[in-house]
Design a protein around this motif. Structure first.
Motif, PDB file in Angstrom:
ATOM      1  N   UNK A  25       6.849   1.168  -2.492  1.00  0.00           N
ATOM      2  CA  UNK A  25       6.442   2.067  -2.378  1.00  0.00           C
ATOM      3  C   UNK A  25       5.585   0.539  -1.316  1.00  0.00           C
ATOM      4  N   UNK A  26       5.494   0.463  -0.313  1.00  0.00           N
ATOM      5  CA  UNK A  26       4.737  -0.036   0.639  1.00  0.00           C
ATOM      6  C   UNK A  26       2.883   0.190   0.951  1.00  0.00           C
ATOM      7  N   UNK A  27       3.197   1.969   0.986  1.00  0.00           N
ATOM      8  CA  UNK A  27       1.875   2.685   1.550  1.00  0.00           C
ATOM      9  C   UNK A  27       1.013   2.703   0.115  1.00  0.00           C
ATOM     10  N   UNK A  28       1.830   2.090  -1.069  1.00  0.00           N
ATOM     11  CA  UNK A  28       0.872   2.700  -2.360  1.00  0.00           C
ATOM     12  C   UNK A  28       0.022   1.723  -2.760  1.00  0.00           C
ATOM     13  N   UNK A  83      -2.789  -8.572   5.117  1.00  0.00           N
ATOM     14  CA  UNK A  83      -1.890  -9.898   4.348  1.00  0.00           C
ATOM     15  C   UNK A  83      -2.651 -10.020   3.230  1.00  0.00           C
ATOM     16  N   UNK A  84      -1.811 -10.589   2.353  1.00  0.00           N
ATOM     17  CA  UNK A  84      -2.261 -11.289   0.864  1.00  0.00           C
ATOM     18  C   UNK A  84      -1.764 -12.898   1.150  1.00  0.00           C
ATOM     19  N   UNK A 108       2.087  -7.380   5.041  1.00  0.00           N
ATOM     20  CA  UNK A 108       1.555  -5.705   4.367  1.00  0.00           C
ATOM     21  C   UNK A 108       2.589  -4.816   6.105  1.00  0.00           C
ATOM     22  N   UNK A 109       2.296  -5.061   7.160  1.00  0.00           N
ATOM     23  CA  UNK A 109       3.284  -4.487   8.011  1.00  0.00           C
ATOM     24  C   UNK A 109       4.422  -4.803   8.137  1.00  0.00           C
ATOM     25  N   UNK A 137      10.769  -5.822   1.596  1.00  0.00           N
ATOM     26  CA  UNK A 137      10.578  -4.873   0.053  1.00  0.00           C
ATOM     27  C   UNK A 137      10.827  -3.711   0.834  1.00  0.00           C
ATOM     28  N   UNK A 138      11.678  -3.086   2.155  1.00  0.00           N
ATOM     29  CA  UNK A 138      12.290  -2.002   2.532  1.00  0.00           C
ATOM     30  C   UNK A 138      13.855  -1.530   1.787  1.00  0.00           C
TER      31      UNK A 138
END
Length: 178
Positions: A25-28, A83-84, A108-109, A137-138
């Motif tokens: 869940x990249x929107x978490x 971005x991290x 993250x994008x 991650x998707x």
């Protein structure tokens, strides 16, 4: 078919469990902790240092230092992280899977994590070593290769260790048979 010719097909079959993951869940929200944080608002970034721990959903990223880049856009009072960049003993932990490296970038994008330098990906009894790991991650797809960024630059990827001989190595567990 000779053993040598069958090896690539066998490697793909055995590596499949390493890439199998549930969708992240990249929107978490992203929760973080560190010994020190420096906010650089004019540069739209924060620098976290000392025992950095970032958690998003079921994924945890730890490192000694991390730069968090965010856009100038604020939604519901929160700056939007884009971005991290992590350095120093980087570990990414997901359910049943752990990856370690010297450096990592979480875009993250694009929802992609790229890990560089002495990469080790483990899941259960399976281990794969290489120079670079890319995790989508998707899809949960993980790609590891022996290449890495050349060291010596002044950027965050300086002094990256390449995989031995530029090769991917590993060990796959074999189920017990009666």
């Amino acid at each position: 078919m000779s053993r040598l010719a069958a090896a690539p097909a066998l490697l793909l079959l055995l590596a499949a469990p390493l890439a199998a993951q549930t969708r992240h869940d990249t929107s978490a929200p992203i929760d973080f902790g560190a010994d020190h944080i420096e906010l650089q608002d004019r540069a739209n970034r924060a620098v976290l240092s000392g025992n950095v721990k970032v958690r998003q959903g079921e994924m945890t990223l730890t490192a000694q230092r991390m730069t968090v880049a965010y856009t100038g856009q604020v939604i519901n009072g929160n700056p939007q992280v884009s971005r991290l960049d992590a350095a120093g003993g980087v570990t990414v932990t997901r359910p049943d899977q752990t990856a370690r490296s010297q450096f990592a970038v979480y875009d993250l994008n694009r929802r992609v994590i790229t890990m560089l330098g002495s990469v080790r990906l483990t899941q259960g009894g399976n281990t794969i070593n290489g120079g670079r790991l890319t995790i989508n991650l998707d899809t949960g797809r993980a790609i590891i290769d022996g290449s890495s960024v050349a060291g010596g630059g002044s950027g965050s990827a300086g002094n990256v260790t390449q995989a031995p001989n530029g090769r991917v190595t590993g060990t796959f567990s074999v189920p017990k048979r009666n």
